[in-house]
Every structure is written in C-alpha cells, then in structure tokens.
Write an enzyme that holds these catalytic residues in place. Structure first.
Site, PDB file in Angstrom:
ATOM      1  N   GLN A  16     -61.053  15.136 -12.819  1.00 26.66           N
ATOM      2  CA  GLN A  16     -61.059  16.547 -13.220  1.00 26.66           C
ATOM      3  C   GLN A  16     -59.695  17.143 -13.552  1.00 26.66           C
ATOM      4  OE1 GLN A  16     -62.333  20.967 -11.578  1.00 26.66           O
ATOM      5  NE2 GLN A  16     -63.120  19.233 -10.482  1.00 26.66           N
ATOM      6  N   GLU A 138     -59.746  17.144  -4.883  1.00 26.61           N
ATOM      7  CA  GLU A 138     -59.776  18.606  -4.813  1.00 26.61           C
ATOM      8  C   GLU A 138     -59.629  19.177  -3.388  1.00 26.61           C
ATOM      9  OE1 GLU A 138     -60.243  21.170  -7.223  1.00 26.61           O
ATOM     10  OE2 GLU A 138     -60.005  22.467  -5.490  1.00 26.61           O
ATOM     11  N   ASP A 167     -57.891  20.908  -8.572  1.00 28.31           N
ATOM     12  CA  ASP A 167     -58.018  20.111  -9.793  1.00 28.31           C
ATOM     13  C   ASP A 167     -57.770  20.944 -11.051  1.00 28.31           C
ATOM     14  OD1 ASP A 167     -58.537  17.677  -8.670  1.00 28.31           O
ATOM     15  OD2 ASP A 167     -60.700  17.911  -8.668  1.00 28.31           O
ATOM     16  N   GLY A 246     -54.764  42.365  -1.208  1.00 26.55           N
ATOM     17  CA  GLY A 246     -53.678  43.297  -1.454  1.00 26.55           C
ATOM     18  C   GLY A 246     -53.674  44.448  -0.471  1.00 26.55           C
ATOM     19  N   GLY A 247     -52.948  45.477  -0.801  1.00 26.06           N
ATOM     20  CA  GLY A 247     -52.827  46.610   0.107  1.00 26.06           C
ATOM     21  C   GLY A 247     -53.972  47.608  -0.024  1.00 26.06           C
TER      22      GLY A 247
HETATM   23  N1  COA Z   1     -57.256  -0.520 -18.583  1.00 25.27           N
HETATM   24  C1  COA Z   1     -56.989  -1.264 -17.490  1.00 25.27           C
HETATM   25  N2  COA Z   1     -56.818  -0.723 -16.267  1.00 25.27           N
HETATM   26  C2  COA Z   1     -56.918   0.612 -16.152  1.00 25.27           C
HETATM   27  C3  COA Z   1     -57.211   1.423 -17.273  1.00 25.27           C
HETATM   28  C4  COA Z   1     -57.373   0.801 -18.532  1.00 25.27           C
HETATM   29  N3  COA Z   1     -57.637   1.501 -19.631  1.00 25.27           N
HETATM   30  N4  COA Z   1     -57.253   2.702 -16.844  1.00 25.27           N
HETATM   31  C5  COA Z   1     -57.034   2.696 -15.518  1.00 25.27           C
HETATM   32  N5  COA Z   1     -56.820   1.433 -15.100  1.00 25.27           N
HETATM   33  C6  COA Z   1     -56.517   0.987 -13.744  1.00 25.27           C
HETATM   34  C7  COA Z   1     -55.223   1.543 -13.209  1.00 25.27           C
HETATM   35  O1  COA Z   1     -54.145   0.829 -13.763  1.00 25.27           O
HETATM   36  C8  COA Z   1     -55.397   1.322 -11.719  1.00 25.27           C
HETATM   37  O2  COA Z   1     -55.150  -0.045 -11.425  1.00 25.27           O
HETATM   38  P1  COA Z   1     -54.205  -0.553 -10.214  1.00 25.27           P
HETATM   39  O3  COA Z   1     -54.634   0.225  -9.002  1.00 25.27           O
HETATM   40  O4  COA Z   1     -54.537  -2.002 -10.165  1.00 25.27           O
HETATM   41  O5  COA Z   1     -52.808  -0.275 -10.573  1.00 25.27           O
HETATM   42  C9  COA Z   1     -56.896   1.504 -11.532  1.00 25.27           C
HETATM   43  O6  COA Z   1     -57.455   1.514 -12.840  1.00 25.27           O
HETATM   44  C10 COA Z   1     -57.394   2.716 -10.810  1.00 25.27           C
HETATM   45  O7  COA Z   1     -56.611   3.869 -11.024  1.00 25.27           O
HETATM   46  P2  COA Z   1     -56.539   4.983  -9.880  1.00 25.27           P
HETATM   47  O8  COA Z   1     -55.854   6.164 -10.444  1.00 25.27           O
HETATM   48  O9  COA Z   1     -55.948   4.395  -8.642  1.00 25.27           O
HETATM   49  O10 COA Z   1     -58.073   5.369  -9.662  1.00 25.27           O
HETATM   50  P3  COA Z   1     -58.889   5.564  -8.298  1.00 25.27           P
HETATM   51  O11 COA Z   1     -60.295   5.755  -8.736  1.00 25.27           O
HETATM   52  O12 COA Z   1     -58.628   4.513  -7.297  1.00 25.27           O
HETATM   53  O13 COA Z   1     -58.302   6.956  -7.684  1.00 25.27           O
HETATM   54  C11 COA Z   1     -57.773   9.284  -7.735  1.00 25.27           C
HETATM   55  C12 COA Z   1     -58.726   8.177  -8.201  1.00 25.27           C
HETATM   56  C13 COA Z   1     -58.164  10.575  -8.430  1.00 25.27           C
HETATM   57  C14 COA Z   1     -57.879   9.487  -6.212  1.00 25.27           C
HETATM   58  C15 COA Z   1     -56.312   8.917  -8.100  1.00 25.27           C
HETATM   59  O14 COA Z   1     -56.246   8.598  -9.455  1.00 25.27           O
HETATM   60  C16 COA Z   1     -55.279   9.992  -7.778  1.00 25.27           C
HETATM   61  O15 COA Z   1     -54.911  10.223  -6.624  1.00 25.27           O
HETATM   62  N6  COA Z   1     -54.769  10.665  -8.809  1.00 25.27           N
HETATM   63  C17 COA Z   1     -53.717  11.640  -8.686  1.00 25.27           C
HETATM   64  C18 COA Z   1     -54.210  12.947  -8.125  1.00 25.27           C
HETATM   65  C19 COA Z   1     -55.352  13.508  -8.900  1.00 25.27           C
HETATM   66  O16 COA Z   1     -55.285  13.745 -10.070  1.00 25.27           O
HETATM   67  N7  COA Z   1     -56.436  13.801  -8.163  1.00 25.27           N
HETATM   68  C20 COA Z   1     -57.514  14.597  -8.662  1.00 25.27           C
HETATM   69  C21 COA Z   1     -58.493  13.890  -9.418  1.00 25.27           C
HETATM   70  S1  COA Z   1     -59.633  15.101 -10.013  1.00 25.27           S
END
Ligand code: COA
Length: 424
Positions: A16, A138, A167, A246-247
C-alpha cells in the site's frame, strides 16, 4: 498536458504505502512503469479476493493509471533490462524490506553509476537507528509513530485508526519528497535519495500530541475531558477519546436514530465565537450570561454537563438536520458518514473524488479518485494494469528492444511466460 508529463517512474512498489505514492504521480501525469515478479506480481493482487480469478480491490484501488511489466530482477537478462530501465527513468520508487535492493544489486551507489540524474525514493518502516532493519506494516507504524498511544478512550487499550496514516500517509509524504527532488534537479541536474520512514510520517501527523506532551509540564490539559472529570494526568499525553484536538472543545454526540443506526452521530464543536448561538439553539439562553458558562475557561470544568445538554438537543434531530440547522449559524458540526453514505454521495461523484472504474476481469467498481485537484492538470482515473499487460510495449517502445535482442529477452525467462500472441 499533465503536470508531470514526460516524467518516467520506475515503480518497484508493492502493497500500500509505495503504490499510493506512485498512483498520485500517475494521476499528475507521470508515466509509471510498475515492475512485478513474473507469475506473481504485487502480493495484493491476490489478497482479500472478492471476485474469483480477478485482481483484488486492494490492488486495483491502489494501482490506477500505471503500466505493468513483469521482470525477474534476479535473472541475468532481467538485470540487464532493469539497468536499461534505470537509465531511462527519472525516479525509482521502492518500498522493499530494508536491504532487498542491495541484495538485488541495485543499491544507491549502483543506481548513481547508471544514472546520476536518478531520484531514488524509498518508504521504510523506520529511519536510521535501532529499528532500521525491521519490516513494517500499517498498524506497526501507527503504534511506533505515537498514534495508537493517543487514540482510544482513557483507561482502555491503545487503538489504531481506520485511516491508513502509516501506509497512505507515508506514500503522500514520499510523493512530496519526489516532486521536490525533481524540482531541485531542474537547477542542480543531479538526482538524490528521498526517504520517508513510516514512523516519521505517523509522528508528523501526530504533531499536536507531541505539543500536548510538552504542555503537560505546565499543568493538566484543560481541554481534555478527564480534566473536568477530575482524573489526574500521568507522564505522557493520554488517550483523549473523541475530544477535539485543538483548543475548541468538541465531542461526538448521539442523533435521532442512534439506537439502531451505528452512524447516527454528529461531531459538535463548541467554538467560543458562536457560543451564544449554541445556547439559543439548544434552548439554554440563560448560559449566555451566566459566569459559570459564558467564557471558555469557565466552561472547561463543566464540559460533560455542557455536552450532555447539547446532546439532549442533537438526539431530537438527524445528523443531517443538525448540519442544516448549525451550518447557517456558523456552528462547526459534522455528520458521522458511513462508507455506504460516502459511496452514494453525489457531490463526491461530481468532483471525481469517488469514481466508478470498469475492469475487464471484475467489471465496474468504486474507487477513491485523486484527492488533490489541479486546475491545469485534472486526473482521469484509468483502470489498474493486468499483470505484465505492458511488458512487450515497455520493452519495445520505452527501451527500444527489437529483433534478435528482443527474442533473447523473451526466451531468457526474465519476463516470465510470454503470451503467444505477443511472441508472434
Ligand atoms: N524479481 C525478483 N525478485 C523480486 C522482484 C522481482 N521483480 N520483486 C521483488 N523481489 C524480491 C525482493 O528482491 C526480495 O527478495 P530478498 O528478500 O531475497 O532480497 C523479495 O522479493 C521480497 O521483498 P520484501 O520487500 O522483503 O517483501 P515481503 O513480502 O517479505 O515484505 C513488507 C513486505 C511490506 C513487510 C516489506 O517490503 C517492508 O517492510 N517494506 C518497507 C515498509 C513498507 O513499505 N511497509 C508497508 C507496506 S504497505
């Protein structure tokens, strides 16, 4: 001509926070190229599915006006395509977990080598510090950014809010950072890094609560209900229920039909400037000159009594009648509107804040359109892309792949399964 026409965004966002940012940029006219993993795509495509086989509302409502290319960025040819995208685009936006881009081989140093004009914008859960490596969603951000400890009722659990301030709120912050960096690049010719941490974004939106934290040193917070209830304050800004921030004291009050309608309530603000009018409306004209009620400081210890009297009056009216009576008198009130009511609100349809969008897999659905209106750059909401819908178009038209080189990319596995008609 749209405000951001000509700006190319390499959109590596998912879920998001990042997608809300790039959707806004797309509405302002940027060409947003969403890079997704072949066969999988943004995880939200298949989350909270309501129409079997179709992209979810979670995805469609956050990814309007974008193009989708599928690309395995861990495959050698995929990396080559990504390099070309980095050279071609103006901004890279990402909200991967910390370190993911570095592991992919596209950290800030590499990006700068490839394209010194590139703006690299990231959402992370936390800024530099003890929690910088944490994954964040979030509600974690709402808790870590101060919103939860100050939301809810005194003596009850900390509470998260329905507004996605972690988010979508951080996505908004990031979008501002990006356009500001683009503006600076006009003069400097250089790119830069933009970071919006979710904790920081939430705290920014909770600024008034940090204000109250410091005011506590000067004594009790007199506009909080607990002051009038003789409940002592502790060391930290407390939860204030529905007290006005607020106030000008305010509360949520029952309206006609509250017994059966969960949204038959109004917000009512006892703004000092209109106090005499409030007294007349609720049938308490004697409070206008009574020294116990006539001034804001005199009323502060009596807010419960004051709002009880106002509620006796609001209970006799619908929330819309309260609005109709109070608005002409400049008394600030607001009906508690449900999502159902908002979805049907004609004026929001007219301004494009609520739009109906057609989608080939799911048919028509409602979405929130662009909430920021530019008179010279109106936003037209277009449906979200299907997974990899624009892969061929981006390879050929944006990156200039053709002939044998294009065939090599197609057969490398980097872009996933190639649809028959596209391959021909
Ligand atoms: N091709 C190949 N690999 C890809 C890819 C693509 N096109 N797009 C993503 N990936 C891989 C990434 O390189 C990563 O691999 P790695 O862990 O081996 O390095 C993997 O996909 C997963 O990415 P990640 O961001 O860790 O996803 P997740 O599902 O584990 O975590 C979140 C999701 C949201 C918790 C995390 O991305 C995060 O903390 N983001 C920052 C804060 C944020 O925006 N949070 C709010 C989300 S609404």
């Amino acid at each position: 001509m749209k405000a951001l026409e000509g700006v190319k965004i390499l959109d590596f966002t998912h879920v998001q926070s990042g997608p809300t940012c790039t959707q806004l940029l797309a509405w302002f006219g940027a060409d947003v190229i969403k890079v997704e993993r072949p066969g999988v795509g943004d995880a939200t495509r298949k989350q909270l599915v309501d129409v079997e086989g179709a992209d979810s509302l979670y995805f469609t409502m956050l990814n309007h006006n974008k193009r989708s290319i599928t690309l395995n960025t861990k495959n050698e040819t995929g990396k080559e395509v990504l390099e070309r995208l980095v050279k071609e685009c103006d901004v890279l936006v990402e909200n991967f977990a910390p370190g993911a881009l570095d592991r992919m081989g596209f950290g800030w140093e590499r990006i700068q080598e490839l394209n010194p004009r590139m703006i690299m914008a990231s959402v992370k859960g936390f800024g530099p510090g003890p929690y910088e490596d944490c994954k964040v969603y979030e509600n974690v951000a709402q808790c870590a950014g101060g919103a939860a400890s100050t939301t809810g009722f005194l003596g009850n659990l900390p509470m998260v809010t329905g507004a996605q301030i972690g988010d979508s709120g951080t996505g908004l912050h990031l979008a501002l950072g990006i356009v500001t960096a683009l503006f600076q690049r006009e003069k400097s010719g250089k790119g830069q890094r933009v970071l919006a941490a979710m904790q920081d974004g939430v705290l920014n939106l909770c600024r008034v609560k940090l204000r109250d934290q410091q005011r506590l040193k000067a004594g009790p917070l007199k506009e909080y209900s607990q002051y009038g209830e003789d409940i002592p304050f502790g060391d930290a800004t407390p939860r204030a229920g529905n007290d006005s921030g607020g106030g000008q004291p305010g509360r949520i009050l029952k309206c006609k039909g509250w017994q059966s309608d969960p949204d038959a309530y109004t917000y009512f603000i006892t703004q000092a400037a209109v106090w005499p009018k409030i007294c007349d409306v609720i049938g308490k004209p004697e409070w206008k000159d009574d020294p116990d009620y006539a001034t804001p400081p005199a009323r502060l210890p009596r807010l419960n009594e004051v709002f009880d009297a106002i509620e006796e009056w609001t209970k006799t009216k619908t929330k819309f009648e309260v609005m109709d009576i109070c608005n002409p008198l400049d008394i600030p009130v607001g009906p508690i509107l449900s999502m159902q009511e908002l979805a049907q609100e004609a004026s929001l349809r007219e301004t494009g804040t609520i739009v109906e969008v057609d989608h080939p897999e799911r048919g028509p659905y409602l979405s929130v359109g662009c909430p920021i209106k530019l008179s010279e750059s109106p936003a037209d909401v277009k449906r979200s892309p299907l997974l990899g819908e624009h892969t061929e178009e981006i390879l050929t038209e944006v990156l200039g792949y053709a002939g044998e080189e294009l065939d090599r990319v197609r057969s490398s596995g980097a872009i996933g399964e190639v649809k028959q008609e596209a391959a021909e």
